[in-house]
Design a protein around this motif. Structure first.
Motif, PDB file in Angstrom:
ATOM      1  N   PHE A 165       0.886  -1.538  -0.162  1.00  9.76           N
ATOM      2  CA  PHE A 165      -0.096  -0.075  -0.122  1.00  9.76           C
ATOM      3  C   PHE A 165       1.475   1.281   0.217  1.00  9.76           C
ATOM      4  O   PHE A 165       1.761   1.311   0.421  1.00  9.76           O
ATOM      5  CB  PHE A 165      -0.792   0.115   0.815  1.00  9.76           C
ATOM      6  CG  PHE A 165      -1.528   1.222   1.299  1.00  9.76           C
ATOM      7  CD1 PHE A 165      -2.800   1.319   0.877  1.00  9.76           C
ATOM      8  CD2 PHE A 165      -1.308   2.351   2.235  1.00  9.76           C
ATOM      9  CE1 PHE A 165      -3.066   2.494   0.682  1.00  9.76           C
ATOM     10  CE2 PHE A 165      -1.876   3.625   2.155  1.00  9.76           C
ATOM     11  CZ  PHE A 165      -3.422   3.774   1.450  1.00  9.76           C
ATOM     12  N   VAL A 166       0.656   2.272  -1.163  1.00  8.58           N
ATOM     13  CA  VAL A 166       1.477   3.287  -0.995  1.00  8.58           C
ATOM     14  C   VAL A 166       0.510   4.473  -0.413  1.00  8.58           C
ATOM     15  O   VAL A 166      -0.142   4.976  -1.157  1.00  8.58           O
ATOM     16  CB  VAL A 166       2.289   3.149  -2.226  1.00  8.58           C
ATOM     17  CG1 VAL A 166       2.670   4.761  -2.470  1.00  8.58           C
ATOM     18  CG2 VAL A 166       2.827   2.402  -3.276  1.00  8.58           C
ATOM     19  N   PRO A 167       1.426   5.060   0.449  1.00 12.92           N
ATOM     20  CA  PRO A 167       0.157   6.562   1.121  1.00 12.92           C
ATOM     21  C   PRO A 167      -0.304   7.393   0.143  1.00 12.92           C
ATOM     22  O   PRO A 167       0.812   7.702  -1.081  1.00 12.92           O
ATOM     23  CB  PRO A 167       0.863   6.895   2.537  1.00 12.92           C
ATOM     24  CG  PRO A 167       1.615   5.775   2.073  1.00 12.92           C
ATOM     25  CD  PRO A 167       2.485   4.905   1.474  1.00 12.92           C
ATOM     26  N   TYR A 168      -0.643   8.346   0.030  1.00 14.44           N
ATOM     27  CA  TYR A 168      -1.318   8.887  -1.388  1.00 14.44           C
ATOM     28  C   TYR A 168       0.018   9.878  -0.694  1.00 14.44           C
ATOM     29  O   TYR A 168       0.646  10.700  -2.179  1.00 14.44           O
ATOM     30  CB  TYR A 168      -2.480   9.954  -0.993  1.00 14.44           C
ATOM     31  CG  TYR A 168      -2.420  11.239  -2.177  1.00 14.44           C
ATOM     32  CD1 TYR A 168      -2.827  10.519  -3.038  1.00 14.44           C
ATOM     33  CD2 TYR A 168      -2.454  12.353  -1.082  1.00 14.44           C
ATOM     34  CE1 TYR A 168      -3.272  11.409  -4.108  1.00 14.44           C
ATOM     35  CE2 TYR A 168      -2.652  14.041  -2.794  1.00 14.44           C
ATOM     36  CZ  TYR A 168      -2.981  13.243  -4.173  1.00 14.44           C
ATOM     37  OH  TYR A 168      -3.355  13.894  -5.219  1.00 14.44           O
ATOM     38  N   ASP A 169       0.464  11.600  -0.108  1.00 13.54           N
ATOM     39  CA  ASP A 169       1.526  11.867  -0.090  1.00 13.54           C
ATOM     40  C   ASP A 169       3.299  11.202  -0.499  1.00 13.54           C
ATOM     41  O   ASP A 169       3.600  11.505  -1.527  1.00 13.54           O
ATOM     42  CB  ASP A 169       2.372  12.411   1.342  1.00 13.54           C
ATOM     43  CG  ASP A 169       2.310  11.497   2.314  1.00 13.54           C
ATOM     44  OD1 ASP A 169       1.965   9.753   1.776  1.00 13.54           O
ATOM     45  OD2 ASP A 169       2.935  11.721   3.765  1.00 13.54           O
ATOM     46  N   GLU A 170       3.055   9.722  -0.871  1.00 15.21           N
ATOM     47  CA  GLU A 170       4.193   8.936  -1.002  1.00 15.21           C
ATOM     48  C   GLU A 170       3.576   8.812  -2.394  1.00 15.21           C
ATOM     49  O   GLU A 170       5.198   8.874  -3.463  1.00 15.21           O
ATOM     50  CB  GLU A 170       4.569   7.415  -0.359  1.00 15.21           C
ATOM     51  CG  GLU A 170       6.274   7.012  -0.585  1.00 15.21           C
ATOM     52  CD  GLU A 170       6.015   5.286  -0.476  1.00 15.21           C
ATOM     53  OE1 GLU A 170       7.342   4.854  -0.426  1.00 15.21           O
ATOM     54  OE2 GLU A 170       5.270   5.366   0.689  1.00 15.21           O
ATOM     55  N   LEU A 171       2.911   8.705  -2.995  1.00 16.92           N
ATOM     56  CA  LEU A 171       3.132   8.207  -4.024  1.00 16.92           C
ATOM     57  C   LEU A 171       2.656   9.802  -5.167  1.00 16.92           C
ATOM     58  O   LEU A 171       3.420   9.841  -6.756  1.00 16.92           O
ATOM     59  CB  LEU A 171       1.215   7.825  -4.782  1.00 16.92           C
ATOM     60  CG  LEU A 171       0.867   7.855  -6.319  1.00 16.92           C
ATOM     61  CD1 LEU A 171       1.486   6.181  -6.562  1.00 16.92           C
ATOM     62  CD2 LEU A 171      -1.044   7.159  -5.954  1.00 16.92           C
ATOM     63  N   VAL A 172       2.110  10.848  -5.008  1.00 15.47           N
ATOM     64  CA  VAL A 172       2.192  12.029  -5.426  1.00 15.47           C
ATOM     65  C   VAL A 172       4.491  12.163  -5.860  1.00 15.47           C
ATOM     66  O   VAL A 172       4.486  13.058  -6.448  1.00 15.47           O
ATOM     67  CB  VAL A 172       1.763  13.242  -4.567  1.00 15.47           C
ATOM     68  CG1 VAL A 172       2.436  14.463  -4.668  1.00 15.47           C
ATOM     69  CG2 VAL A 172       0.494  12.823  -4.693  1.00 15.47           C
ATOM     70  N   ARG A 173       5.040  12.026  -4.490  1.00  9.69           N
ATOM     71  CA  ARG A 173       6.066  12.302  -4.586  1.00  9.69           C
ATOM     72  C   ARG A 173       6.940  11.243  -6.037  1.00  9.69           C
ATOM     73  O   ARG A 173       7.671  12.118  -6.276  1.00  9.69           O
ATOM     74  CB  ARG A 173       7.342  11.517  -3.642  1.00  9.69           C
ATOM     75  CG  ARG A 173       8.633  12.272  -2.621  1.00  9.69           C
ATOM     76  CD  ARG A 173       9.312  12.015  -1.709  1.00  9.69           C
ATOM     77  NE  ARG A 173       9.084  10.419  -1.327  1.00  9.69           N
ATOM     78  CZ  ARG A 173       9.263  10.004  -1.828  1.00  9.69           C
ATOM     79  NH1 ARG A 173      10.278   9.662  -2.801  1.00  9.69           N
ATOM     80  NH2 ARG A 173       9.031   8.393  -1.571  1.00  9.69           N
ATOM     81  N   LEU A 174       6.487  10.530  -5.956  1.00 11.74           N
ATOM     82  CA  LEU A 174       7.491   9.731  -6.547  1.00 11.74           C
ATOM     83  C   LEU A 174       6.764   9.254  -7.706  1.00 11.74           C
ATOM     84  O   LEU A 174       7.844   9.469  -9.191  1.00 11.74           O
ATOM     85  CB  LEU A 174       6.223   8.017  -6.559  1.00 11.74           C
ATOM     86  CG  LEU A 174       7.240   7.191  -5.026  1.00 11.74           C
ATOM     87  CD1 LEU A 174       6.703   5.468  -4.778  1.00 11.74           C
ATOM     88  CD2 LEU A 174       8.642   7.035  -5.254  1.00 11.74           C
ATOM     89  N   HIS A 175       5.149  10.280  -8.070  1.00 12.09           N
ATOM     90  CA  HIS A 175       4.964  10.759  -9.857  1.00 12.09           C
ATOM     91  C   HIS A 175       5.572  12.013  -9.814  1.00 12.09           C
ATOM     92  O   HIS A 175       6.092  12.051 -10.921  1.00 12.09           O
ATOM     93  CB  HIS A 175       3.851  10.753  -9.557  1.00 12.09           C
ATOM     94  CG  HIS A 175       3.126  11.560 -10.810  1.00 12.09           C
ATOM     95  ND1 HIS A 175       2.821  10.336 -11.842  1.00 12.09           N
ATOM     96  CD2 HIS A 175       2.490  13.329 -10.810  1.00 12.09           C
ATOM     97  CE1 HIS A 175       2.526  11.232 -12.892  1.00 12.09           C
ATOM     98  NE2 HIS A 175       2.032  12.756 -11.788  1.00 12.09           N
ATOM     99  N   ALA A 176       5.806  13.055  -8.852  1.00 10.68           N
ATOM    100  CA  ALA A 176       6.664  14.016  -9.121  1.00 10.68           C
ATOM    101  C   ALA A 176       8.320  13.777  -9.943  1.00 10.68           C
ATOM    102  O   ALA A 176       8.851  14.249 -10.736  1.00 10.68           O
ATOM    103  CB  ALA A 176       7.007  14.658  -7.818  1.00 10.68           C
TER     104      ALA A 176
END
Length: 69
Positions: free
Chosen positions: A33-44
């Motif tokens: 499970f990837v929390p939203y804030d980590e997902l946003v960082r990875l996407h950025a």
């Protein structure tokens, strides 16, 4: 009288090794499970790498075209 062309060798075309570098791969997403804030960082991070590579490849194309003129 010798011509100037025979006295000074013509410069050889040179392509900087940096423009020949391959683009980085995409960011690996963890198998959990990837929390939203980590997902946003990875996407950025992924988008920044893609943008940097695209700009670098554009510069490579311009450099190679200029050398081939």
């Amino acid at each position: 009288m010798p011509s100037v062309d025979n006295l000074v060798p013509a410069p050889k075309p040179h392509v900087d090794a940096g423009v020949m570098k391959e683009c980085a791969g995409v960011v690996d997403i963890p198998h959990r499970f990837v929390p939203y804030d980590e997902l946003v960082r990875l996407h950025a991070t992924d988008r920044q790498s893609l943008g940097d590579c695209k700009r670098g490849k554009h510069a490579a194309i311009l450099t190679i075209k200029a050398l081939l003129k």
